[in-house]
Design an enzyme around this catalytic site. Structure first.
Site, PDB file in Angstrom:
ATOM      1  N   LYS A 120     -25.669  22.947  18.291  1.00 43.59           N
ATOM      2  CA  LYS A 120     -24.360  23.077  18.949  1.00 43.59           C
ATOM      3  C   LYS A 120     -24.161  21.999  20.005  1.00 43.59           C
ATOM      4  CE  LYS A 120     -23.467  28.042  18.519  1.00 43.59           C
ATOM      5  NZ  LYS A 120     -23.253  29.285  19.272  1.00 43.59           N
ATOM      6  N   LYS A 176     -25.299  27.053   4.911  1.00 42.18           N
ATOM      7  CA  LYS A 176     -24.857  28.445   5.086  1.00 42.18           C
ATOM      8  C   LYS A 176     -23.351  28.469   5.329  1.00 42.18           C
ATOM      9  CE  LYS A 176     -25.189  28.949  10.049  1.00 42.18           C
ATOM     10  NZ  LYS A 176     -25.732  29.511  11.242  1.00 42.18           N
ATOM     11  N   LYS A 213     -18.186  29.201  10.270  1.00 44.36           N
ATOM     12  CA  LYS A 213     -16.883  28.734  10.755  1.00 44.36           C
ATOM     13  C   LYS A 213     -16.922  27.252  11.073  1.00 44.36           C
ATOM     14  CE  LYS A 213     -14.468  32.434  11.126  1.00 44.36           C
ATOM     15  NZ  LYS A 213     -13.242  32.870  10.636  1.00 44.36           N
TER      16      LYS A 213
HETATM   17  P1  TYM Z   1     -22.651  35.445  15.155  1.00 44.32           P
HETATM   18  O1  TYM Z   1     -21.445  36.010  15.815  1.00 44.32           O
HETATM   19  O2  TYM Z   1     -22.713  33.977  14.969  1.00 44.32           O
HETATM   20  O3  TYM Z   1     -22.852  36.102  13.748  1.00 44.32           O
HETATM   21  C1  TYM Z   1     -22.836  37.499  13.549  1.00 44.32           C
HETATM   22  C2  TYM Z   1     -23.874  37.874  12.494  1.00 44.32           C
HETATM   23  O4  TYM Z   1     -23.570  37.248  11.238  1.00 44.32           O
HETATM   24  C3  TYM Z   1     -24.741  36.644  10.709  1.00 44.32           C
HETATM   25  N1  TYM Z   1     -24.372  35.505   9.846  1.00 44.32           N
HETATM   26  C4  TYM Z   1     -24.799  35.327   8.589  1.00 44.32           C
HETATM   27  N2  TYM Z   1     -25.616  36.047   7.795  1.00 44.32           N
HETATM   28  C5  TYM Z   1     -25.827  35.594   6.534  1.00 44.32           C
HETATM   29  N3  TYM Z   1     -25.279  34.460   6.036  1.00 44.32           N
HETATM   30  C6  TYM Z   1     -24.451  33.702   6.791  1.00 44.32           C
HETATM   31  N4  TYM Z   1     -23.906  32.606   6.288  1.00 44.32           N
HETATM   32  C7  TYM Z   1     -24.188  34.125   8.135  1.00 44.32           C
HETATM   33  N5  TYM Z   1     -23.431  33.623   9.140  1.00 44.32           N
HETATM   34  C8  TYM Z   1     -23.563  34.477  10.179  1.00 44.32           C
HETATM   35  C9  TYM Z   1     -25.528  36.218  11.928  1.00 44.32           C
HETATM   36  O5  TYM Z   1     -26.893  36.036  11.635  1.00 44.32           O
HETATM   37  C10 TYM Z   1     -25.285  37.385  12.861  1.00 44.32           C
HETATM   38  O6  TYM Z   1     -26.211  38.428  12.612  1.00 44.32           O
HETATM   39  N6  TYM Z   1     -26.112  35.262  18.777  1.00 44.32           N
HETATM   40  C11 TYM Z   1     -25.457  36.161  17.837  1.00 44.32           C
HETATM   41  C12 TYM Z   1     -24.780  37.337  18.509  1.00 44.32           C
HETATM   42  C13 TYM Z   1     -25.654  38.146  19.402  1.00 44.32           C
HETATM   43  C14 TYM Z   1     -26.659  39.074  19.008  1.00 44.32           C
HETATM   44  C15 TYM Z   1     -27.157  39.630  20.209  1.00 44.32           C
HETATM   45  C16 TYM Z   1     -27.194  39.446  17.780  1.00 44.32           C
HETATM   46  C17 TYM Z   1     -25.574  38.199  20.765  1.00 44.32           C
HETATM   47  N7  TYM Z   1     -26.482  39.076  21.232  1.00 44.32           N
HETATM   48  C18 TYM Z   1     -28.193  40.588  20.196  1.00 44.32           C
HETATM   49  C19 TYM Z   1     -28.212  40.383  17.769  1.00 44.32           C
HETATM   50  C20 TYM Z   1     -28.714  40.928  18.953  1.00 44.32           C
HETATM   51  C21 TYM Z   1     -24.381  35.382  17.083  1.00 44.32           C
HETATM   52  O7  TYM Z   1     -23.877  34.404  17.576  1.00 44.32           O
HETATM   53  O8  TYM Z   1     -23.977  35.926  15.912  1.00 44.32           O
END
Ligand code: TYM
Length: 332
Positions: A112, A195, A198
């Site tokens: 990022k 993957k 967005k």
């Molecule tokens: P975020 O908002 O980017 O994504 C939410 C969830 O979607 C999953 N994900 C995917 N899984 C499979 N294939 C894909 N192409 C794909 N793209 C996204 C992500 O792995 C995620 O589980 N940092 C985290 C949010 C967070 C969090 C936490 C998660 C904040 N605190 C505590 C767990 C525990 C995030 O940015 O997810």
């Protein structure tokens, strides 16, 4: 009962298929058997610039989508991260236990910040994973349902949780990532080597759940496959077809082997046409339900208030214990 916790960023607007299959679907399943804490991570969202009105709208939109996907606020605590002050408070403590080099090795940060340029990268983005550590440890979560891209952050959580426990006495449950092999990584429909996301996907490679179902069907039908013709699961040699088979398998709850059998002798077009239909059948009611929740923001906010109340009980207890262990004088 074991505890699960997970979070999703509100920034995105519509969830994409990777968010749903990789994470949210598991959230819904796990709430049946676990004490579940699910949150919209608005504190994480401001690590990159946000428009206030959009952030507010997107936080409600994310909540509506979680409800539409099946998160049940009577079973799970569904809340907004900033409503529970302890997240930021515990994050500070965890910042003071995390090595600068350790945080510098987080690959999501490296990606990022490289995209943004050093001048525009905030300290908040740098400590983003440490806030996530606090999110998880605060609830003494046993399992964290996420996609593969979050594995490193869960490993950091384990390291820092263990470090705290060793230094100050057993305080935190050390969590396990809950990552289903099949859906750990859903791929871009146009470039099945990356993957779905967005930020990196082209519009044609990204399935947004709230998009017009007709457009979604079109994207599925024009998914990139390969020059071979056999419908077979082989993520290395046939990444595009395997991604479609995975999506089909999960959405129809049919084992991949059964799909391979039923598509024997058929062309890729047949699989794509069927998957387009399955996808439309999935997103159409999802959109309607999301809109119904959005049309009633009062109920939405009530659900979030109740969720935060449930979450605070657990969060306050963990934070008090942490403060005590670390040597802060009691305020009372
Ligand atoms: P975020 O908002 O980017 O994504 C939410 C969830 O979607 C999953 N994900 C995917 N899984 C499979 N294939 C894909 N192409 C794909 N793209 C996204 C992500 O792995 C995620 O589980 N940092 C985290 C949010 C967070 C969090 C936490 C998660 C904040 N605190 C505590 C767990 C525990 C995030 O940015 O997810």
């Amino acid at each position: 009962r074991l505890r699960v916790l997970s979070g999703i960023q509100p920034t995105a607007g519509s969830f994409h298929l990777g968010n749903y299959l990789g994470a949210v679907r598991q959230w819904v399943a796990l709430q049946e058997s676990h004490d579940a804490f699910y949150m919209v991570v608005d504190l994480h969202a401001i690590t990159v610039p946000q428009d206030p009105a959009e952030l507010r709208a997107n936080t409600r939109l994310a909540t509506a989508q979680l409800l539409a996907a099946g998160v049940d606020p009577d079973r799970s605590a569904l809340f907004v991260q900033s409503h529970v002050a302890e997240h930021a408070q515990l994050a500070w403590v965890m910042n003071c236990l995390t090595g600068f080099g350790e945080a510098s090795r987080m690959t999501q940060f490296k990606d990022k910040s490289a995209r943004q340029g050093a001048d525009r990268t905030t300290v908040g983005l740098f400590t983003y994973p440490v806030l996530q550590v606090a999110d998880i440890l605060l609830y003494q979560a046993h399992q964290v349902p996420v996609g593969e891209d979050q594995r490193q952050h869960i490993e950091l959580t384990r390291d820092i949780g263990e470090r705290f426990n060793t230094r100050f006495g057993d305080t935190f449950t050390i969590p396990e990532p809950y990552i289903l092999k099949e859906t750990a990584k859903i791929y871009d429909l146009q470039d099945p080597t990356i993957k779905m996301s967005k930020s990196a996907s082209s519009p044609k490679g990204l399935i947004n759940l709230l998009d017009d179902p007709k457009a979604t069907a079109k994207k599925v039908k024009s998914a990139v496959t390969d020059t071979d013709t056999v419908i077979r699961y082989d993520p290395v040699e046939k990444a595009g077809v395997s991604n479609l088979l995975t999506i089909m398998s999960v959405l129809t709850e049919t084992p991949i082997a059964d799909l391979e059998k039923s598509y024997e002798g058929k062309m890729y077009g047949a699989l794509k046409t069927d998957l387009a239909e399955v996808m439309v059948d999935f997103v159409t009611p999802f959109r309607t339900r999301t809109q119904e929740y959005l049309d009633d923001p009062e109920t939405l906010d009530k659900i979030l208030a109740k969720g935060a109340e449930k979450a605070r009980v657990v969060a306050a207890e963990t934070l008090a214990q942490t403060y005590e262990r670390i040597g802060f004088l009691s305020a009372r």
